[in-house]
Design an enzyme around this catalytic site. Structure first.
Site, PDB file in Angstrom:
ATOM      1  CB  SER A 125      47.385   0.456 -27.790  1.00 54.04           C
ATOM      2  OG  SER A 125      48.652   0.233 -27.219  1.00 54.04           O
ATOM      3  CE1 TYR A 150      46.581  -3.246 -24.886  1.00 52.55           C
ATOM      4  CE2 TYR A 150      44.265  -3.467 -24.264  1.00 52.55           C
ATOM      5  CZ  TYR A 150      45.355  -2.678 -24.633  1.00 52.55           C
ATOM      6  OH  TYR A 150      45.201  -1.319 -24.749  1.00 52.55           O
ATOM      7  CE  LYS A 154      42.657  -1.330 -26.840  1.00 53.41           C
ATOM      8  NZ  LYS A 154      41.407  -0.615 -26.589  1.00 53.41           N
TER       9      LYS A 154
HETATM   10  P1  NAD Z   1      40.895   1.814 -17.318  1.00 45.32           P
HETATM   11  O1  NAD Z   1      40.805   0.368 -17.005  1.00 45.32           O
HETATM   12  O2  NAD Z   1      41.308   2.778 -16.280  1.00 45.32           O
HETATM   13  O3  NAD Z   1      39.481   2.328 -17.886  1.00 45.32           O
HETATM   14  C1  NAD Z   1      38.633   1.479 -18.596  1.00 45.32           C
HETATM   15  C2  NAD Z   1      37.244   1.624 -17.975  1.00 45.32           C
HETATM   16  O4  NAD Z   1      36.335   0.829 -18.709  1.00 45.32           O
HETATM   17  C3  NAD Z   1      37.187   1.160 -16.517  1.00 45.32           C
HETATM   18  O5  NAD Z   1      36.555   2.144 -15.724  1.00 45.32           O
HETATM   19  C4  NAD Z   1      36.341  -0.115 -16.566  1.00 45.32           C
HETATM   20  O6  NAD Z   1      35.539  -0.269 -15.403  1.00 45.32           O
HETATM   21  C5  NAD Z   1      35.495   0.144 -17.805  1.00 45.32           C
HETATM   22  N1  NAD Z   1      35.038  -1.058 -18.517  1.00 45.32           N
HETATM   23  C6  NAD Z   1      35.781  -2.114 -18.948  1.00 45.32           C
HETATM   24  N2  NAD Z   1      34.984  -2.995 -19.603  1.00 45.32           N
HETATM   25  C7  NAD Z   1      33.723  -2.473 -19.591  1.00 45.32           C
HETATM   26  C8  NAD Z   1      32.470  -2.901 -20.093  1.00 45.32           C
HETATM   27  N3  NAD Z   1      32.338  -4.057 -20.743  1.00 45.32           N
HETATM   28  N4  NAD Z   1      31.386  -2.107 -19.898  1.00 45.32           N
HETATM   29  C9  NAD Z   1      31.493  -0.927 -19.226  1.00 45.32           C
HETATM   30  N5  NAD Z   1      32.665  -0.454 -18.721  1.00 45.32           N
HETATM   31  C10 NAD Z   1      33.753  -1.239 -18.905  1.00 45.32           C
HETATM   32  O7  NAD Z   1      41.827   1.928 -18.605  1.00 45.32           O
HETATM   33  P2  NAD Z   1      42.492   3.223 -19.280  1.00 45.32           P
HETATM   34  O8  NAD Z   1      43.941   3.210 -18.970  1.00 45.32           O
HETATM   35  O9  NAD Z   1      41.671   4.427 -18.978  1.00 45.32           O
HETATM   36  O10 NAD Z   1      42.326   2.843 -20.827  1.00 45.32           O
HETATM   37  C11 NAD Z   1      41.199   3.277 -21.538  1.00 45.32           C
HETATM   38  C12 NAD Z   1      41.326   2.743 -22.948  1.00 45.32           C
HETATM   39  O11 NAD Z   1      42.575   3.154 -23.513  1.00 45.32           O
HETATM   40  C13 NAD Z   1      41.319   1.215 -23.041  1.00 45.32           C
HETATM   41  O12 NAD Z   1      40.609   0.849 -24.221  1.00 45.32           O
HETATM   42  C14 NAD Z   1      42.786   0.860 -23.190  1.00 45.32           C
HETATM   43  O13 NAD Z   1      42.953  -0.352 -23.902  1.00 45.32           O
HETATM   44  C15 NAD Z   1      43.296   2.024 -23.995  1.00 45.32           C
HETATM   45  N6  NAD Z   1      44.725   2.266 -23.823  1.00 45.32           N
HETATM   46  C16 NAD Z   1      45.238   2.478 -22.575  1.00 45.32           C
HETATM   47  C17 NAD Z   1      46.617   2.714 -22.422  1.00 45.32           C
HETATM   48  C18 NAD Z   1      47.230   2.906 -21.062  1.00 45.32           C
HETATM   49  O14 NAD Z   1      48.458   2.782 -20.927  1.00 45.32           O
HETATM   50  N7  NAD Z   1      46.449   3.240 -20.044  1.00 45.32           N
HETATM   51  C19 NAD Z   1      47.446   2.763 -23.547  1.00 45.32           C
HETATM   52  C20 NAD Z   1      46.875   2.556 -24.804  1.00 45.32           C
HETATM   53  C21 NAD Z   1      45.511   2.314 -24.932  1.00 45.32           C
HETATM   54  C1  WQD Z   2      57.126   0.930 -19.508  1.00 48.69           C
HETATM   55  C2  WQD Z   2      58.603   0.591 -19.389  1.00 48.69           C
HETATM   56  C3  WQD Z   2      59.087  -1.700 -18.827  1.00 48.69           C
HETATM   57  C4  WQD Z   2      57.413  -1.564 -14.786  1.00 48.69           C
HETATM   58  C5  WQD Z   2      51.950  -1.130 -21.656  1.00 48.69           C
HETATM   59  C6  WQD Z   2      51.161  -1.921 -22.647  1.00 48.69           C
HETATM   60  C7  WQD Z   2      50.575  -1.003 -23.690  1.00 48.69           C
HETATM   61  C8  WQD Z   2      49.801   0.112 -23.022  1.00 48.69           C
HETATM   62  C9  WQD Z   2      50.686   0.855 -22.066  1.00 48.69           C
HETATM   63  C10 WQD Z   2      47.481  -0.524 -22.937  1.00 48.69           C
HETATM   64  C11 WQD Z   2      58.957  -0.756 -20.008  1.00 48.69           C
HETATM   65  C12 WQD Z   2      59.555  -0.751 -17.721  1.00 48.69           C
HETATM   66  C13 WQD Z   2      57.809  -1.212 -16.060  1.00 48.69           C
HETATM   67  C14 WQD Z   2      58.388  -1.892 -13.817  1.00 48.69           C
HETATM   68  C15 WQD Z   2      60.108  -1.475 -15.441  1.00 48.69           C
HETATM   69  N1  WQD Z   2      48.667  -0.383 -22.312  1.00 48.69           N
HETATM   70  N2  WQD Z   2      59.122  -1.167 -16.372  1.00 48.69           N
HETATM   71  N3  WQD Z   2      59.709  -1.835 -14.178  1.00 48.69           N
HETATM   72  O1  WQD Z   2      54.890  -2.008 -21.404  1.00 48.69           O
HETATM   73  O2  WQD Z   2      55.373   0.228 -22.547  1.00 48.69           O
HETATM   74  O3  WQD Z   2      53.027  -0.548 -22.336  1.00 48.69           O
HETATM   75  O4  WQD Z   2      51.156  -0.097 -21.096  1.00 48.69           O
HETATM   76  O5  WQD Z   2      47.220  -0.268 -24.066  1.00 48.69           O
HETATM   77  O6  WQD Z   2      49.728  -1.765 -24.519  1.00 48.69           O
HETATM   78  O7  WQD Z   2      52.043  -2.814 -23.299  1.00 48.69           O
HETATM   79  O8  WQD Z   2      54.252   0.194 -20.319  1.00 48.69           O
HETATM   80  O9  WQD Z   2      54.490   1.067 -18.033  1.00 48.69           O
HETATM   81  O10 WQD Z   2      54.353  -1.466 -18.375  1.00 48.69           O
HETATM   82  O11 WQD Z   2      56.413  -0.224 -19.035  1.00 48.69           O
HETATM   83  O12 WQD Z   2      61.310  -1.424 -15.742  1.00 48.69           O
HETATM   84  O13 WQD Z   2      58.097  -2.234 -12.638  1.00 48.69           O
HETATM   85  O14 WQD Z   2      58.943   0.491 -18.004  1.00 48.69           O
HETATM   86  O15 WQD Z   2      60.056  -2.698 -19.062  1.00 48.69           O
HETATM   87  O16 WQD Z   2      60.216  -0.642 -20.633  1.00 48.69           O
HETATM   88  P1  WQD Z   2      54.503  -0.608 -21.685  1.00 48.69           P
HETATM   89  P2  WQD Z   2      54.822  -0.136 -18.862  1.00 48.69           P
END
Ligand code: NAD
Ligand code: WQD
Length: 337
Positions: A125, A150, A154
């Site tokens: 991330s 969190y 990563k």
């Molecule tokens: P998500 O929660 O929708 O998907 C994660 C899935 O993993 C879920 O279906 C959950 O049930 C499963 N899971 C969690 N722990 C588990 C375990 N121990 N065993 C088996 N299954 C398990 O999340 P996402 O948004 O699809 O994110 C996927 C990956 O991408 C994560 O590693 C997250 O940290 C990373 N990521 C997400 C974002 C974002 O904004 N969505 C941004 C950057 C990185």
């Molecule tokens: C985006 C922007 C908020 C909600 C997070 C995690 C990051 C990754 C992605 C896992 C920000 C603003 C949001 C609201 C708002 N997740 N906001 N009102 O914070 O960039 O990233 O999700 O890996 O690790 O930090 O994403 O969608 O929460 O916010 O104004 O009700 O929207 O302040 O500027 P963020 P976000």
């Protein structure tokens, strides 16, 4: 047909990646404990793909379960999405986050080694950069102290992968640092399914648009940005899914002990207000929002330099902000039906 294991494959990004893998001629095998997703996603995948996706229900932290999955399948590689990912929650239950996110990677890597599976794509991330001093942020931009447990998981997982490869293990690794994934598959059969009150911007916007939430609060308009609201790099989840397919293809051509790392964003930044205005255009109605105080832990602005991912993986984003918002909105409307 080459099998690719998708841990967390019933989740938001994993399910969209399953579609992209099938479209590229791979057979995805899903592992998920459904702790943050539900089996309805599997029905959506079957409707999109015209055939069911094979899955194993279980926990990546259960070594015996993971060994049985590797025993039963003939895996070419793994994409490791499974993790707990809510930044705010991680500050309340850090031990759960360290245990789930770090142990699952260690058990996965040990099981891969035991079964001679070399290729892994890891979900990292942009949060590892914190607030970069210079923008757009490159892969060589130094990581900063994590803003949350969190984010720290990563960074630690990236270090585990680096040390694992440095030890000479037969492992070929790509870490992808995602920016802000948004949107849904154009069919509206799968999409983002946040449990409870959404922490992220786009699901909150679409739920407000659908009348599920009364209004959305913009967390601060006093930042040093064109309109005072934070800037992020919003990338369509299908573009992100494609980056995973290209990473698997890239690894197939690498030496057996290898690691690389890519930013995956669009290279463009948008403010929160720009997102809200774009959404109003897409939904053709005003969005009920108010300006509120800053959210603690938020960084001011971040967007990606995507030179490396486009040059090395041959990947470029195909969708812009409006298309991603349209797909997110259509998905929300499909949920109401
Ligand atoms: P998500 O929660 O929708 O998907 C994660 C899935 O993993 C879920 O279906 C959950 O049930 C499963 N899971 C969690 N722990 C588990 C375990 N121990 N065993 C088996 N299954 C398990 O999340 P996402 O948004 O699809 O994110 C996927 C990956 O991408 C994560 O590693 C997250 O940290 C990373 N990521 C997400 C974002 C974002 O904004 N969505 C941004 C950057 C990185
Ligand atoms: C985006 C922007 C908020 C909600 C997070 C995690 C990051 C990754 C992605 C896992 C920000 C603003 C949001 C609201 C708002 N997740 N906001 N009102 O914070 O960039 O990233 O999700 O890996 O690790 O930090 O994403 O969608 O929460 O916010 O104004 O009700 O929207 O302040 O500027 P963020 P976000």
């Amino acid at each position: 047909m080459q099998q690719i294991l998708i841990t967390g494959g019933a989740g938001y990004i994993g399910s969209h990646t399953a579609v992209a893998l099938v479209n590229a001629g791979y057979e995805p095998i899903i592992v998920d404990n459904f702790s943050n997703s539900n089996k309805e996603v599997l029905n959506g995948l079957e409707k999109i793909l015209g055939a069911p996706v094979k899955y194993h229900e279980g926990d990546c932290n259960d070594r015996k379960f993971m060994q049985a999955v590797f025993e039963e399948n003939d895996l070419q590689g793994v994409i490791h999405f499974a993790a707990s990912k809510a930044v705010g929650e991680s500050t309340k239950i850090p031990l759960t986050y360290y245990s789930n996110n770090i142990n699952s990677l260690i058990i996965l890597l040990e099981t891969m080694k035991q079964f001679g599976v070399k290729d892994i794509v890891f979900s990292s991330s942009c949060t590892v950069y914190g607030q970069p001093d210079k923008l757009p942020v490159k892969e060589t931009t130094p990581r900063k102290d994590a803003e949350s447990p969190y984010g720290n998981t990563k960074k630690i997982c990236e270090d585990i992968l680096t040390d694992h490869v440095k030890s000479g293990a037969p492992a070929r690794v790509v870490a992808l640092r995602y920016f802000n994934p948004i949107g849904a598959h154009p069919s509206s059969l799968i999409g983002e399914l946040p449990l409870g009150v959404p922490a992220n911007l786009i699901p909150f916007v679409t739920q407000t648009g659908a009348g599920i939430r009364e209004k959305i609060t913009v967390f601060g308009d006093d930042y040093n940005t064109p309109d005072g609201t934070c800037i992020r790099d919003y990338i369509h989840v299908m573009d992100l899914a494609d980056a995973h397919v290209k990473s698997i293809q890239y690894l197939a051509d690498q030496p057996e002990n290898f690691i690389d790392l890519f930013n995956v964003g669009t290279g463009n930044g948008n403010t929160v207000m720009e997102v809200i205005k774009a959404f109003e255009k897409v939904s053709e109605k005003p969005l009920n929002y108010e300006i509120g105080p800053r959210r603690s832990g938020d960084i001011e602005k971040v967007w990606a330099n995507t030179d490396k991912v486009s040059k090395v993986l041959g990947w470029t984003p195909q969708f812009g902000l409006e298309e991603a918002l349209r797909d997110a909105w259509n998905w929300q409307l499909s949920l109401k039906k």
